[in-house]
Design a protein around this motif. Structure first.
Motif, PDB file in Angstrom:
ATOM      1  N   UNK A  30      36.210   6.262   0.170  1.00 11.33           N
ATOM      2  CA  UNK A  30      35.985   4.883   0.592  1.00 11.33           C
ATOM      3  C   UNK A  30      35.801   4.752   2.100  1.00 11.33           C
ATOM      4  N   UNK A  31      36.283   5.705   2.873  1.00  8.24           N
ATOM      5  CA  UNK A  31      36.032   5.658   4.316  1.00  8.24           C
ATOM      6  C   UNK A  31      34.596   6.058   4.637  1.00  8.24           C
ATOM      7  N   UNK A  32      33.902   6.701   3.686  1.00  8.45           N
ATOM      8  CA  UNK A  32      32.547   7.196   3.923  1.00  8.45           C
ATOM      9  C   UNK A  32      31.483   6.507   3.088  1.00  8.45           C
ATOM     10  N   UNK A  33      31.886   5.797   2.055  1.00 11.32           N
ATOM     11  CA  UNK A  33      30.923   5.330   1.059  1.00 11.32           C
ATOM     12  C   UNK A  33      29.898   4.346   1.623  1.00 11.32           C
ATOM     13  N   UNK A  34      30.293   3.534   2.589  1.00 15.08           N
ATOM     14  CA  UNK A  34      29.354   2.576   3.167  1.00 15.08           C
ATOM     15  C   UNK A  34      28.151   3.251   3.786  1.00 15.08           C
ATOM     16  N   UNK A  35      28.402   4.279   4.579  1.00 18.73           N
ATOM     17  CA  UNK A  35      27.294   4.991   5.223  1.00 18.73           C
ATOM     18  C   UNK A  35      26.458   5.759   4.202  1.00 18.73           C
ATOM     19  N   UNK A  36      27.086   6.249   3.142  1.00 16.21           N
ATOM     20  CA  UNK A  36      26.348   6.986   2.114  1.00 16.21           C
ATOM     21  C   UNK A  36      25.464   6.066   1.284  1.00 16.21           C
ATOM     22  N   UNK A  37      25.970   4.895   0.945  1.00 16.76           N
ATOM     23  CA  UNK A  37      25.211   3.962   0.111  1.00 16.76           C
ATOM     24  C   UNK A  37      24.070   3.285   0.871  1.00 16.76           C
ATOM     25  N   UNK A  38      24.113   3.322   2.183  1.00 16.34           N
ATOM     26  CA  UNK A  38      23.032   2.728   2.971  1.00 16.34           C
ATOM     27  C   UNK A  38      21.704   3.426   2.694  1.00 16.34           C
ATOM     28  N   UNK A  39      21.749   4.629   2.150  1.00 19.88           N
ATOM     29  CA  UNK A  39      20.529   5.386   1.883  1.00 19.88           C
ATOM     30  C   UNK A  39      20.099   5.300   0.423  1.00 19.88           C
ATOM     31  N   UNK A  40      20.685   4.377  -0.317  1.00 17.52           N
ATOM     32  CA  UNK A  40      20.280   4.178  -1.709  1.00 17.52           C
ATOM     33  C   UNK A  40      19.355   2.973  -1.790  1.00 17.52           C
ATOM     34  N   UNK A  41      18.783   2.767  -2.944  1.00 14.01           N
ATOM     35  CA  UNK A  41      17.842   1.670  -3.157  1.00 14.01           C
ATOM     36  C   UNK A  41      18.530   0.461  -3.805  1.00 14.01           C
ATOM     37  N   UNK A  42      19.713   0.132  -3.357  1.00 17.73           N
ATOM     38  CA  UNK A  42      20.439  -0.998  -3.937  1.00 17.73           C
ATOM     39  C   UNK A  42      19.931  -2.311  -3.346  1.00 17.73           C
ATOM     40  N   UNK A  43      19.782  -3.319  -4.199  1.00 21.79           N
ATOM     41  CA  UNK A  43      19.417  -4.634  -3.685  1.00 21.79           C
ATOM     42  C   UNK A  43      20.690  -5.385  -3.284  1.00 21.79           C
ATOM     43  N   UNK A  44      20.520  -6.550  -2.658  1.00 23.68           N
ATOM     44  CA  UNK A  44      21.673  -7.300  -2.149  1.00 23.68           C
ATOM     45  C   UNK A  44      22.651  -7.690  -3.249  1.00 23.68           C
ATOM     46  N   UNK A  45      22.138  -8.034  -4.442  1.00 24.60           N
ATOM     47  CA  UNK A  45      23.010  -8.400  -5.548  1.00 24.60           C
ATOM     48  C   UNK A  45      23.870  -7.213  -5.979  1.00 24.60           C
ATOM     49  N   UNK A  46      23.259  -6.045  -6.100  1.00 22.75           N
ATOM     50  CA  UNK A  46      24.002  -4.844  -6.495  1.00 22.75           C
ATOM     51  C   UNK A  46      25.060  -4.494  -5.452  1.00 22.75           C
ATOM     52  N   UNK A  47      24.726  -4.667  -4.189  1.00 21.23           N
ATOM     53  CA  UNK A  47      25.684  -4.379  -3.116  1.00 21.23           C
ATOM     54  C   UNK A  47      26.866  -5.339  -3.188  1.00 21.23           C
ATOM     55  N   UNK A  48      26.587  -6.615  -3.443  1.00 16.88           N
ATOM     56  CA  UNK A  48      27.651  -7.612  -3.571  1.00 16.88           C
ATOM     57  C   UNK A  48      28.592  -7.261  -4.716  1.00 16.88           C
ATOM     58  N   UNK A  49      28.026  -6.880  -5.857  1.00 15.98           N
ATOM     59  CA  UNK A  49      28.833  -6.495  -7.023  1.00 15.98           C
ATOM     60  C   UNK A  49      29.666  -5.254  -6.693  1.00 15.98           C
ATOM     61  N   UNK A  50      29.041  -4.284  -6.074  1.00 14.86           N
ATOM     62  CA  UNK A  50      29.723  -3.045  -5.709  1.00 14.86           C
ATOM     63  C   UNK A  50      30.899  -3.324  -4.777  1.00 14.86           C
ATOM     64  N   UNK A  51      30.648  -4.106  -3.741  1.00 13.38           N
ATOM     65  CA  UNK A  51      31.716  -4.433  -2.794  1.00 13.38           C
ATOM     66  C   UNK A  51      32.860  -5.175  -3.486  1.00 13.38           C
ATOM     67  N   UNK A  52      32.526  -6.079  -4.366  1.00 11.25           N
ATOM     68  CA  UNK A  52      33.546  -6.853  -5.087  1.00 11.25           C
ATOM     69  C   UNK A  52      34.506  -5.926  -5.826  1.00 11.25           C
ATOM     70  N   UNK A  53      33.963  -4.997  -6.596  1.00  9.82           N
ATOM     71  CA  UNK A  53      34.817  -4.127  -7.395  1.00  9.82           C
ATOM     72  C   UNK A  53      35.531  -3.071  -6.569  1.00  9.82           C
ATOM     73  N   UNK A  54      34.895  -2.596  -5.527  1.00 14.38           N
ATOM     74  CA  UNK A  54      35.582  -1.640  -4.653  1.00 14.38           C
ATOM     75  C   UNK A  54      36.761  -2.328  -3.982  1.00 14.38           C
ATOM     76  N   UNK A  55      36.582  -3.554  -3.512  1.00 10.82           N
ATOM     77  CA  UNK A  55      37.694  -4.278  -2.882  1.00 10.82           C
ATOM     78  C   UNK A  55      38.806  -4.566  -3.889  1.00 10.82           C
ATOM     79  N   UNK A  56      38.442  -4.921  -5.126  1.00 10.13           N
ATOM     80  CA  UNK A  56      39.465  -5.132  -6.151  1.00 10.13           C
ATOM     81  C   UNK A  56      40.223  -3.834  -6.432  1.00 10.13           C
ATOM     82  N   UNK A  57      39.500  -2.724  -6.507  1.00  6.99           N
ATOM     83  CA  UNK A  57      40.136  -1.432  -6.735  1.00  6.99           C
ATOM     84  C   UNK A  57      41.069  -1.071  -5.580  1.00  6.99           C
ATOM     85  N   UNK A  58      40.618  -1.272  -4.355  1.00  4.90           N
ATOM     86  CA  UNK A  58      41.459  -0.969  -3.197  1.00  4.90           C
ATOM     87  C   UNK A  58      42.715  -1.831  -3.189  1.00  4.90           C
TER      88      UNK A  58
END
Length: 188
Positions: free
Chosen positions: A131-159
């Motif tokens: 989780x300390x690295x995932x932001x920089x790694x995901x910046x190179x994927x083809x995720x749209x803003x909606x997918x990023x919002x969903x991803x952040x939501x669940x990662x924050x809930x998990x944390x």
């Protein structure tokens, strides 16, 4: 011309700058756990007991069950995020989530537990490193803003889930002092 083909495939500065930066903020107690983990391993020459008492696969399953009990419904987005995290963890552990000092232990563990997934061996300490690295790694994927919002939501809930249950998942008792033999091997 090879040089022209290479230049054509290089991303423009504007295209690079326009990539979505995904920021994952660790809760304060988990930040401290990451710092303690770094200190114990790199400075004090401790290792984590493996297989972990609560490996990554168990932590994510327990989060899934907890999430189901809170939300009372199944959630395909949550399940996709958790599956994606297992995949990222499996692919990145050996290459990017280990400290140099841990590499001999990793080699020994993979040899000893052939056929087992790293998600069933390594625990929360290594998941937090992801989780300390995932932001920089995901910046190179083809995720749209909606997918990023969903991803952040669940990662924050998990944390938040991990922080609430940190007494179960994170403990100084998960570490042990490396043996003199291991120290010699790790120094090579």
């Amino acid at each position: 011309n090879k040089k022209m083909k290479f230049i054509e495939n290089v991303e423009s500065e504007d295209a690079f700058a326009s990539k979505v930066c995904i920021h994952i903020e660790l809760p304060s107690q988990l930040k401290l756990a990451v710092l303690d983990d770094w200190d114990l391993i790199t400075q004090q020459k401790h290792l984590l007991k493996l297989p972990a008492a609560s490996p990554v696969s168990v932590v994510l399953d327990e989060f899934r069950v907890y999430s189901l009990s809170v939300n009372k419904t199944s959630d395909i987005n949550r399940d996709h995020v958790l599956e994606g995290l297992l995949g990222y963890f499996s692919r990145l552990l050996g290459m990017q989530l280990l400290y140099k000092f841990e590499r001999p232990q990793y080699a020994d563990t993979m040899e000893e537990h052939k056929g087992m997934s790293v998600c069933d061996i390594y625990g929360t300490e290594h998941l937090l490193r992801l989780f300390t690295r995932i932001g920089e790694l995901l910046a190179f994927t083809e995720l749209d803003n909606n997918a990023i919002t969903v991803l952040q939501k669940y990662i924050h809930q998990l944390l938040n889930f991990i922080e609430i249950h940190r007494g179960k998942y994170l403990s100084a008792e998960n570490y042990f002092v490396a043996t003199p033999d291991y120290l010699r091997r790790a120094a090579l």
